[in-house]
Design a protein around this motif. Structure first.
Motif, PDB file in Angstrom:
ATOM      1  N   GLY A 166     -14.892   8.956  -4.686  1.00  0.00           N
ATOM      2  CA  GLY A 166     -13.629   9.413  -5.257  1.00  0.00           C
ATOM      3  C   GLY A 166     -12.409   9.140  -4.416  1.00  0.00           C
ATOM      4  O   GLY A 166     -11.274   9.308  -4.882  1.00  0.00           O
ATOM      5  N   ASP A 167     -12.591   8.724  -3.166  1.00  0.00           N
ATOM      6  CA  ASP A 167     -11.445   8.353  -2.336  1.00  0.00           C
ATOM      7  C   ASP A 167     -10.770   7.121  -2.950  1.00  0.00           C
ATOM      8  O   ASP A 167     -11.432   6.285  -3.573  1.00  0.00           O
ATOM      9  CB  ASP A 167     -11.883   8.037  -0.911  1.00  0.00           C
ATOM     10  CG  ASP A 167     -12.386   9.273  -0.172  1.00  0.00           C
ATOM     11  OD1 ASP A 167     -12.174  10.391  -0.682  1.00  0.00           O
ATOM     12  OD2 ASP A 167     -13.007   9.108   0.891  1.00  0.00           O
ATOM     13  N   SER A 168      -9.477   6.991  -2.772  1.00  0.00           N
ATOM     14  CA  SER A 168      -8.766   5.900  -3.444  1.00  0.00           C
ATOM     15  C   SER A 168      -7.563   5.428  -2.659  1.00  0.00           C
ATOM     16  O   SER A 168      -7.098   6.088  -1.726  1.00  0.00           O
ATOM     17  CB  SER A 168      -8.301   6.349  -4.840  1.00  0.00           C
ATOM     18  OG  SER A 168      -7.366   7.408  -4.733  1.00  0.00           O
ATOM     19  N   ILE A 169      -7.057   4.265  -3.065  1.00  0.00           N
ATOM     20  CA  ILE A 169      -5.836   3.721  -2.493  1.00  0.00           C
ATOM     21  C   ILE A 169      -4.943   3.264  -3.623  1.00  0.00           C
ATOM     22  O   ILE A 169      -5.410   2.714  -4.615  1.00  0.00           O
ATOM     23  CB  ILE A 169      -6.125   2.553  -1.530  1.00  0.00           C
ATOM     24  CG1 ILE A 169      -4.819   2.041  -0.903  1.00  0.00           C
ATOM     25  CG2 ILE A 169      -6.871   1.437  -2.227  1.00  0.00           C
ATOM     26  CD1 ILE A 169      -5.022   1.066   0.239  1.00  0.00           C
ATOM     27  N   ALA A 170      -3.647   3.519  -3.495  1.00  0.00           N
ATOM     28  CA  ALA A 170      -2.662   3.136  -4.506  1.00  0.00           C
ATOM     29  C   ALA A 170      -1.779   2.025  -3.957  1.00  0.00           C
ATOM     30  O   ALA A 170      -1.320   2.102  -2.817  1.00  0.00           O
ATOM     31  CB  ALA A 170      -1.809   4.339  -4.893  1.00  0.00           C
ATOM     32  N   LEU A 171      -1.564   0.997  -4.783  1.00  0.00           N
ATOM     33  CA  LEU A 171      -0.724  -0.141  -4.386  1.00  0.00           C
ATOM     34  C   LEU A 171       0.257  -0.458  -5.501  1.00  0.00           C
ATOM     35  O   LEU A 171       0.021  -0.141  -6.667  1.00  0.00           O
ATOM     36  CB  LEU A 171      -1.584  -1.378  -4.113  1.00  0.00           C
ATOM     37  CG  LEU A 171      -2.703  -1.242  -3.101  1.00  0.00           C
ATOM     38  CD1 LEU A 171      -4.012  -0.959  -3.797  1.00  0.00           C
ATOM     39  CD2 LEU A 171      -2.826  -2.517  -2.286  1.00  0.00           C
ATOM     40  N   ARG A 172       1.337  -1.117  -5.109  1.00  0.00           N
ATOM     41  CA  ARG A 172       2.332  -1.526  -6.098  1.00  0.00           C
ATOM     42  C   ARG A 172       2.810  -2.934  -5.787  1.00  0.00           C
ATOM     43  O   ARG A 172       3.072  -3.266  -4.627  1.00  0.00           O
ATOM     44  CB  ARG A 172       3.526  -0.569  -6.109  1.00  0.00           C
ATOM     45  CG  ARG A 172       4.550  -0.884  -7.217  1.00  0.00           C
ATOM     46  CD  ARG A 172       5.577   0.209  -7.354  1.00  0.00           C
ATOM     47  NE  ARG A 172       6.553  -0.095  -8.397  1.00  0.00           N
ATOM     48  CZ  ARG A 172       6.345   0.085  -9.696  1.00  0.00           C
ATOM     49  NH1 ARG A 172       5.187   0.578 -10.097  1.00  0.00           N
ATOM     50  NH2 ARG A 172       7.266  -0.214 -10.579  1.00  0.00           N
ATOM     51  N   ALA A 178      -2.383  -1.142 -13.944  1.00  0.00           N
ATOM     52  CA  ALA A 178      -1.483  -0.704 -15.005  1.00  0.00           C
ATOM     53  C   ALA A 178      -0.064  -1.086 -14.612  1.00  0.00           C
ATOM     54  O   ALA A 178       0.434  -0.647 -13.573  1.00  0.00           O
ATOM     55  CB  ALA A 178      -1.580   0.804 -15.210  1.00  0.00           C
ATOM     56  N   GLU A 179       0.569  -1.925 -15.448  1.00  0.00           N
ATOM     57  CA  GLU A 179       1.906  -2.425 -15.165  1.00  0.00           C
ATOM     58  C   GLU A 179       1.918  -3.051 -13.771  1.00  0.00           C
ATOM     59  O   GLU A 179       1.227  -4.008 -13.514  1.00  0.00           O
ATOM     60  CB  GLU A 179       2.933  -1.296 -15.313  1.00  0.00           C
ATOM     61  CG  GLU A 179       3.020  -0.761 -16.738  1.00  0.00           C
ATOM     62  CD  GLU A 179       4.044   0.336 -16.884  1.00  0.00           C
ATOM     63  OE1 GLU A 179       4.528   0.843 -15.838  1.00  0.00           O
ATOM     64  OE2 GLU A 179       4.380   0.686 -18.024  1.00  0.00           O
ATOM     65  N   ARG A 180       2.682  -2.518 -12.844  1.00  0.00           N
ATOM     66  CA  ARG A 180       2.779  -3.110 -11.507  1.00  0.00           C
ATOM     67  C   ARG A 180       1.972  -2.336 -10.463  1.00  0.00           C
ATOM     68  O   ARG A 180       2.161  -2.506  -9.265  1.00  0.00           O
ATOM     69  CB  ARG A 180       4.253  -3.169 -11.064  1.00  0.00           C
ATOM     70  CG  ARG A 180       5.146  -3.957 -11.987  1.00  0.00           C
ATOM     71  CD  ARG A 180       6.559  -4.055 -11.440  1.00  0.00           C
ATOM     72  NE  ARG A 180       6.614  -4.810 -10.209  1.00  0.00           N
ATOM     73  CZ  ARG A 180       6.707  -6.133 -10.148  1.00  0.00           C
ATOM     74  NH1 ARG A 180       6.730  -6.844 -11.262  1.00  0.00           N
ATOM     75  NH2 ARG A 180       6.767  -6.753  -8.977  1.00  0.00           N
ATOM     76  N   THR A 181       1.045  -1.500 -10.914  1.00  0.00           N
ATOM     77  CA  THR A 181       0.296  -0.640 -10.015  1.00  0.00           C
ATOM     78  C   THR A 181      -1.182  -0.991 -10.007  1.00  0.00           C
ATOM     79  O   THR A 181      -1.786  -1.235 -11.055  1.00  0.00           O
ATOM     80  CB  THR A 181       0.459   0.841 -10.407  1.00  0.00           C
ATOM     81  OG1 THR A 181       1.846   1.181 -10.349  1.00  0.00           O
ATOM     82  CG2 THR A 181      -0.309   1.743  -9.472  1.00  0.00           C
ATOM     83  N   LEU A 182      -1.776  -1.034  -8.827  1.00  0.00           N
ATOM     84  CA  LEU A 182      -3.205  -1.277  -8.655  1.00  0.00           C
ATOM     85  C   LEU A 182      -3.809  -0.075  -7.937  1.00  0.00           C
ATOM     86  O   LEU A 182      -3.289   0.380  -6.920  1.00  0.00           O
ATOM     87  CB  LEU A 182      -3.422  -2.540  -7.811  1.00  0.00           C
ATOM     88  CG  LEU A 182      -4.846  -2.827  -7.330  1.00  0.00           C
ATOM     89  CD1 LEU A 182      -5.760  -3.115  -8.509  1.00  0.00           C
ATOM     90  CD2 LEU A 182      -4.845  -3.996  -6.353  1.00  0.00           C
ATOM     91  N   THR A 183      -4.897   0.466  -8.484  1.00  0.00           N
ATOM     92  CA  THR A 183      -5.598   1.582  -7.858  1.00  0.00           C
ATOM     93  C   THR A 183      -7.040   1.187  -7.589  1.00  0.00           C
ATOM     94  O   THR A 183      -7.733   0.689  -8.488  1.00  0.00           O
ATOM     95  CB  THR A 183      -5.586   2.834  -8.753  1.00  0.00           C
ATOM     96  OG1 THR A 183      -4.238   3.191  -9.055  1.00  0.00           O
ATOM     97  CG2 THR A 183      -6.273   3.998  -8.066  1.00  0.00           C
ATOM     98  N   VAL A 224       0.858  -1.178   0.000  1.00  0.00           N
ATOM     99  CA  VAL A 224       0.000   0.000   0.000  1.00  0.00           C
ATOM    100  C   VAL A 224       0.894   1.229   0.000  1.00  0.00           C
ATOM    101  O   VAL A 224       1.714   1.418   0.900  1.00  0.00           O
ATOM    102  CB  VAL A 224      -0.926   0.012   1.230  1.00  0.00           C
ATOM    103  CG1 VAL A 224      -1.807   1.259   1.210  1.00  0.00           C
ATOM    104  CG2 VAL A 224      -1.792  -1.248   1.259  1.00  0.00           C
ATOM    105  N   GLY A 225       0.736   2.065  -1.025  1.00  0.00           N
ATOM    106  CA  GLY A 225       1.562   3.263  -1.108  1.00  0.00           C
ATOM    107  C   GLY A 225       0.944   4.461  -0.426  1.00  0.00           C
ATOM    108  O   GLY A 225       1.617   5.208   0.290  1.00  0.00           O
TER     109      GLY A 225
END
Length: 273
Positions: A144-150, A133-138, A51-52
């Motif tokens: 509209g709240d979100s979480i970014a993962l790699r 996208a590639e190695r990223t999951l959103t 989790v980024g």
């Protein structure tokens, strides 16, 4: 244990949903993205999704070290909020998911981590959509709240430099003493050796690995005097690296627990070859 809605478990199973759409998407790979199918070349099981950050109410907050999501081959989601561990189940419906109830530990954590965990729980509830996208999951909620993962590759116990990030006493996890962050590192050798730094002094000893246990032998180290916070950390770590311990690796996070209930958490920082 406390029961609560857990978004991170959703993340894991959401990634599984991506895997489920790969075949169909691949068959039509030349026809564009209008179908709405999510495609990824990454395997989603057996992968650590770090989790980024979480963005809630327009404010982006970086995740604590160790916050992550994983899934097994059966689609069971597990992970760590940054302090507490969790498991969860979700319902997947096409490109959306609905967060079900899950379980998490209830260790006392640092205030900043507690605030992050609360934000993560609030953000991940109800219906979510995802994008890979590639190695990223959103993951994005309806508001509209979100979480970014790699995605991160797994690392082995031996040959990896483990930087100590957390101290554990029973069910209570805490950050390292002020001024001692990133001062302690541990490296296990394939020859049964262990070496590194304890916050102040460097050390070397033996560590016999068998199944999920590590049995530490004699630890020898230098005898320098350092500032009080680093000496305190050294004493805490020596209480863990003593005799038989249990260990667990969650992709890039190592947990060690001694028979006396003392423990530590560490993150992989670099490979030593």
């Amino acid at each position: 244990m406390r029961i609560q809605r857990t978004a991170a478990g959703v993340l894991a199973l959401l990634a599984l949903s991506a895997c489920g759409t790969e075949t169909g998407a691949g068959a039509g790979s030349g026809s564009g993205s209008g179908s709405g199918a999510v495609r990824t070349d990454l395997p989603v099981t057996g992968v650590r999704w770090d989790v980024g950050s979480v963005t809630a109410d327009g404010k982006r907050t970086a995740a604590p070290s160790g916050a992550h999501v994983e899934i097994d081959s059966k689609g069971r989601g597990t992970g760590n909020y940054g302090c507490n561990h969790f498991t969860a189940d979700v319902r997947i419906d096409g490109g959306t998911i609905n967060v079900g109830q899950g379980t998490s530990t209830s260790m006392a954590c640092e205030k900043d981590v507690q605030r992050f965990e609360a934000a993560l729980s609030r953000t991940f509830s109800g219906e979510l959509t995802m994008a890979v996208a590639e190695r990223t999951l959103t993951l994005t909620a309806e508001n509209g709240d979100s979480i970014a993962l790699r995605a991160q590759p797994p690392v082995p116990l031996t040959g990896t430099t483990w930087t100590v990030t957390t101290l554990v006493s029973g069910t209570v996890a805490s950050s390292l003493p002020a001024g001692a962050q990133e001062k302690a590192r541990i490296v296990f050798g394939k020859d049964g050796s262990v070496q590194g730094t304890l916050g102040c002094n460097s050390f070397r000893g033996t560590a016999k690995v068998s199944g999920s246990t590590i049995t530490f032998g004699r630890i020898d180290g230098t005898k320098m005097m350092c500032p009080a916070p680093r000496m305190k950390l050294e004493r805490e770590l020596l209480a863990v690296l003593d005799g038989r311990t249990t260990y667990r690796i969650d992709q890039r996070t190592l947990s060690l627990t001694a028979a006396n209930g003392k423990g530590l958490g560490a993150s992989a920082t670099e490979a030593t070859g």
